[in-house]
Design an enzyme around this catalytic site. Sequence first.
Site, PDB file in Angstrom:
ATOM      1  N   CYS A  84      21.233 -13.782   1.589  1.00 47.73           N
ATOM      2  CA  CYS A  84      21.706 -12.716   2.493  1.00 47.73           C
ATOM      3  C   CYS A  84      20.665 -12.444   3.579  1.00 47.73           C
ATOM      4  CB  CYS A  84      21.954 -11.425   1.720  1.00 47.73           C
ATOM      5  SG  CYS A  84      23.206 -11.571   0.426  1.00 47.73           S
TER       6      CYS A  84
ATOM      7  N   THR B 184      16.877  -2.199   1.932  1.00 48.89           N
ATOM      8  CA  THR B 184      17.809  -2.967   1.106  1.00 48.89           C
ATOM      9  C   THR B 184      17.005  -3.981   0.308  1.00 48.89           C
ATOM     10  OG1 THR B 184      19.929  -4.145   1.055  1.00 48.89           O
ATOM     11  CG2 THR B 184      18.396  -4.782   2.806  1.00 48.89           C
TER      12      THR B 184
ATOM     13  N   HIS C 259      23.454  -5.470   5.503  1.00 47.54           N
ATOM     14  CA  HIS C 259      23.130  -6.510   4.526  1.00 47.54           C
ATOM     15  C   HIS C 259      24.238  -7.563   4.616  1.00 47.54           C
ATOM     16  CE1 HIS C 259      21.355  -7.306   0.319  1.00 47.54           C
ATOM     17  NE2 HIS C 259      22.220  -8.277   0.535  1.00 47.54           N
TER      18      HIS C 259
END
Length: 151
Positions: free
Chosen positions: A18, A12, A35
């Site tokens: 995040c 990701t 995520h």
Amino acid sequence: MDVAKAPETIRTSGLGSCVGVVLYDERKKIAGLIHIMLPDSKLGKVLPGNVAKFADTGIDAMIDTLSKQGVQKFSLKAKIAGGAQMFKFSSDQDSMRIGPRNVEAVKQALRKNGVRIVAEDTGGSSGRTIEFNPETAMLMVRTVNQGVSEI
């Protein structure tokens, strides 16, 4: 949120505030990656299919997904990365500290589920991209302006 089995890898990008959470079973060579965008599902509208955005609902959903793949919860380990404080604010208001709050919420959700964090690369002020290899159990972390590390 997705799952990969060796020899596949899973990645990701765009991890600023995040947090990327990898849950894996070393013996079965299977991993899930989630995520996490926000610490708590009460901060947003939870719609079917977006439980993965929140630490409090996403970790449980990933564990459930992995259990359907034959992974037992007690065999899971975790590696986490991200949770940067991307912007400077003149206020110390807690609501502006999304990165650190995401990291703490992820850790709390993992503790609640009895999943041990074996490595982490969190905090700072730079974004990250991560890629996990279930074959080697290595997490490659590419941090903006800082290069690549493996944990």
